[in-house]
Design an enzyme around this catalytic site. Structure first.
Site, PDB file in Angstrom:
ATOM      1  N   PHE A 103      41.394  31.685  29.698  1.00  0.00           N
ATOM      2  CA  PHE A 103      42.013  31.211  30.933  1.00  0.00           C
ATOM      3  C   PHE A 103      41.170  30.150  31.608  1.00  0.00           C
ATOM      4  O   PHE A 103      41.629  29.484  32.530  1.00  0.00           O
ATOM      5  CB  PHE A 103      42.233  32.387  31.895  1.00  0.00           C
ATOM      6  CG  PHE A 103      43.034  33.496  31.302  1.00  0.00           C
ATOM      7  CD1 PHE A 103      42.429  34.707  31.000  1.00  0.00           C
ATOM      8  CD2 PHE A 103      44.380  33.337  31.023  1.00  0.00           C
ATOM      9  CE1 PHE A 103      43.163  35.735  30.439  1.00  0.00           C
ATOM     10  CE2 PHE A 103      45.113  34.364  30.462  1.00  0.00           C
ATOM     11  CZ  PHE A 103      44.501  35.566  30.160  1.00  0.00           C
ATOM     12  N   GLU A 104      39.924  29.998  31.202  1.00  0.00           N
ATOM     13  CA  GLU A 104      39.077  28.942  31.743  1.00  0.00           C
ATOM     14  C   GLU A 104      39.123  27.695  30.886  1.00  0.00           C
ATOM     15  O   GLU A 104      39.037  26.573  31.383  1.00  0.00           O
ATOM     16  CB  GLU A 104      37.637  29.441  31.861  1.00  0.00           C
ATOM     17  CG  GLU A 104      37.461  30.589  32.854  1.00  0.00           C
ATOM     18  CD  GLU A 104      36.039  31.089  32.900  1.00  0.00           C
ATOM     19  OE1 GLU A 104      35.277  30.728  31.980  1.00  0.00           O
ATOM     20  OE2 GLU A 104      35.688  31.839  33.834  1.00  0.00           O
TER      21      GLU A 104
END
Length: 686
Positions: free
Chosen positions: A487-488
């Site tokens: 998600f980063e």
């Protein structure tokens, strides 16, 4: 006869002496002193100002020329305390011209009292004039201490003159005067006309109130005079009006003996000129000052004021009410137009009223406490009840396919010791089972539902965008492998978390302190805008009516409950570790009608005696399989699998396995049963 005559002579002598003393009361050393004249002179620092001797304008019927021709001399003094010092004129900054003193450039130190004395050898008379010199206030063209004051009633006609203009007139022309309001040039209304040195307002309105400054030039210097115009209401012709107590309607007040008491009297006064409001209390025919010392009047308070109309209040104060105070009290209000009054009757309060009041307040307080306790203990249940009966379906028209995306870590049992197998089973089996089977939610489980259509990151991003919630099962293994890194790394996923586009449900499976780096967890929490944290407490949270499941359902989207068929979720032979909750396998299940030639005995890695009979499979991909590899013989009810580990979707190779030729690996294992080791030979994060 002589004694009476002598007595009368003595009396006449005393009276004559007293008359002489009265006639000389305002004289000092034989000089008549008229004290300080009413007119005050005001100027700003640096401006010229003229101080005229008031004797020739208000006190004697002669002018300066006539007085000088009769031998009278005019002398000037400045008061310094009790002394009067003669003024020495320098002719540069201050000079004497006939009956006046000219300050060509006034300074603040020039402020004070100036005395003019008119005298000769037999005659003396004097009077003092006040001069105030001040600096401009910051940001203004005047000083509020040296303003002139004018008043006007609303709708009336008013003329504002420029003060002291006669002192700056030249014989051949009028001074050129410019008017300002609040130190700014103004476009005057049609009914405001400049008439010579004055400003004429033909019909005064409320907004006409303010500061008017006239400006002219004299001997190369600016001269400013400021007048404050106060607009008032029309002069009233009515007496004041009592507001409380009301006129002709006596008020009854129940009082408790021994307690202090404060009774306000409020009244409205119309504008009646300079006279202030008159308001007072009486008990019968006696004023309050005539009563006992424990009863007194307070100070008159101004509650409201508008255009000179006032609403005032006067309190009647009892330090301690006694039996004798139970009587009628009247509030009187007066102005020059008349008087009005209103009454208050004090009556003893029965004790039952206090008991009823205390009981009522106590019941209300207990009810509020009970409601607060119920809400604190059952707030989630109350919200779920409201959502079930009155909440709108959140899934309508949002163009999203899944209720939640499930992110978790699948641990390799052979390569990593798992201290919490119960948490592993919860994340991979119990959680999806309950949400889908019991509550009817549709979850996206990457290991089960991912259909490759592009790159792995693009596929995951697309499915997260199609989900209404993101569930992250936070275990120590998930943190050690930084399961949230996906998600980063993907900008779209990161923006969804930071902007709050998707709500994140974070499930903690154990106490993380001492096991992992909690700073990374806190950093993750801070980066998510919409975050709900729920803790799984093992067996305490296993029952469906536990706080955990209620909290989780509360954070999930609002939708009607839809039960999924059991065949879509569980095998009939599968049992979980939690009694009431039924698990689903860590890899989603499917079966195929195709069978292999090899029998069960030919599969050395197949263990039918495992504690959990889980059917394993992986998603089928576009992989051409030769028809010759599917023989007719069957292995019975055994399941078949494509030997394509899901970890390879990320381009990863199995841990502790080295393949010399990746293409050969795929070619030689296109359709073989997967062993339990192959299904868990690495840690997959979804």
């Amino acid at each position: 006869m002589k004694p009476p005559f002598l007595l009368a002579l003595v009396v006449c002598s005393v009276v004559s002496t007293n008359l002489k003393m009265v006639s000389k009361r305002n004289s000092v050393d034989g000089c008549i002193d008229w004290s300080v004249d009413l007119k005050t002179y005001m100027a700003l620092a640096g401006e010229p100002v003229r101080v005229k001797c008031a004797l020739f304008y208000s006190y004697i019927r002669t002018n300066y020329s006539t007085a000088q021709s009769t031998g009278l001399r005019l002398m000037w003094y400045k008061n310094k305390g009790d002394l009067e010092e003669p003024i020495i004129f320098s002719e540069v900054r201050m000079s004497k011209e006939e009956d006046s003193i000219w300050f060509h450039s006034a300074e603040a130190q020039d402020s004070g009292f100036y005395t003019c004395v008119l005298r000769n050898s037999t005659y003396c008379m004097k009077v003092s004039m006040s001069l105030t010199v001040a600096e401009n206030e910051s940001g203004l063209c005047y000083n509020s201490r040296i303003r002139y004051l004018e008043k006007s009633e609303v709708t009336k006609r008013k003329e504002i003159s420029c003060p002291d203009m006669d002192d700056f007139k030249k014989s051949d022309q009028e001074p050129d005067v410019v008017w300002y309001k609040e130190c700014k040039p103004k476009m005057w209304r049609s009914i405001i006309i400049q008439k010579g040195n004055a400003l004429l307002i033909q019909e005064v309105q409320e907004e006409d109130g303010g500061n008017y400054t006239c400006e002219l030039k004299y001997e190369g210097k600016l001269v400013r005079r400021t007048t404050e115009l106060k607009v008032t209401a029309l002069l009233t012709d009515k007496p004041p009006k009592p507001l409380f107590p009301m006129e002709n309607q006596p008020s009854v007040i129940d009082v408790q003996l021994g307690k202090p008491l404060n009774i306000p009297c409020k009244a409205f006064f119309g504008f009646s000129g300079e006279s202030g409001p008159m308001i007072y209390w009486m008990k019968g025919e006696k004023f309050i000052e005539e009563l006992a010392g424990h009863i007194r009047e307070g100070e008159i308070r101004l509650l409201k004021e508008h255009l000179g109309e006032k609403e005032v209040e006067l309190a009647l104060i009892f330090d301690s009410v006694v039996e004798a105070d139970l009587a009628n009290y009247t509030c009187h209000v007066e102005n020059r137009n008349g008087r009005k009054h209103a009454s208050v009757l004090l009556r003893k309060k029965d004790l039952i009223y206090k008991i009823e009041l205390a009981g009522g307040l106590g019941a209300i307080f207990l009810l509020l406490v009970l409601l607060v306790v119920i809400y604190k203990c059952y707030n989630i249940e109350l919200m779920l009840f409201y959502r079930q009966h009155f909440g709108a379906d959140e899934t309508n028209d949002d163009n999203k396919e899944y209720d939640a995306y499930l992110s978790y870590t699948k641990v390799d049992q052979d390569t990593l010791d798992c201290d919490n197998p119960e948490e592993e089973q919860f994340a991979l089996e119990v959680l999806p089972d309950v949400l889908e089977k019991h509550y009817g939610y549709k979850l996206f489980i990457p290991e089960r539902d991912l259909i490759p259509s592009g790159t792995y990151m693009e596929d995951l991003t697309r499915y997260v965008e199609q989900s209404r919630r993101l569930i992250i099962v936070l275990t120590p293994d998930y943190i050690l492998r930084r399961g949230w890194s996906i998600f980063e790394l993907e900008s779209r996923l990161h923006n969804m978390l930071v902007s709050g586009e998707i709500k994140v449900i974070l499930i903690e499976c154990t106490e993380l302190k001492g096991k992992v780096n909690c700073q990374e967890v806190e950093s993750l929490k801070r980066s998510i805008k919409l975050l709900s944290l729920i803790k799984w407490k093992g067996s305490k949270s296993s029952k469906l009516n536990s706080k955990f499941w209620k909290h989780l359902v509360y954070e999930m989207p609002i939708k009607k409950k839809e039960m999924l068929p059991r065949c879509h979720v569980l095998d009939s032979a599968e049992q979980g570790l939690f009694g009431e909750l039924q698990p689903i396998p860590s890899i989603a299940m499917t079966s195929t009608s195709a069978t292999l030639v090899s029998s069960q005995a030919d599969l050395p890695e197949f263990h039918p005696s495992d504690s959990m009979q889980i059917r394993h499979c992986c998603r089928g991909y576009k992989h051409e399989i030769p028809a010759t590899t599917l023989p007719v013989p069957s292995l019975g009810n055994h399941h078949t699998y494509c030997n394509l580990p899901l970890t390879l979707l990320n381009g990863q190779l199995p841990l502790n396995n080295t393949l010399k030729d990746t293409q050969e690996f795929h070619r030689n294992s296109s359709l073989l049963p997967l062993s339990s080791k192959e299904l868990s030979f690495t840690s997959d994060i979804w």
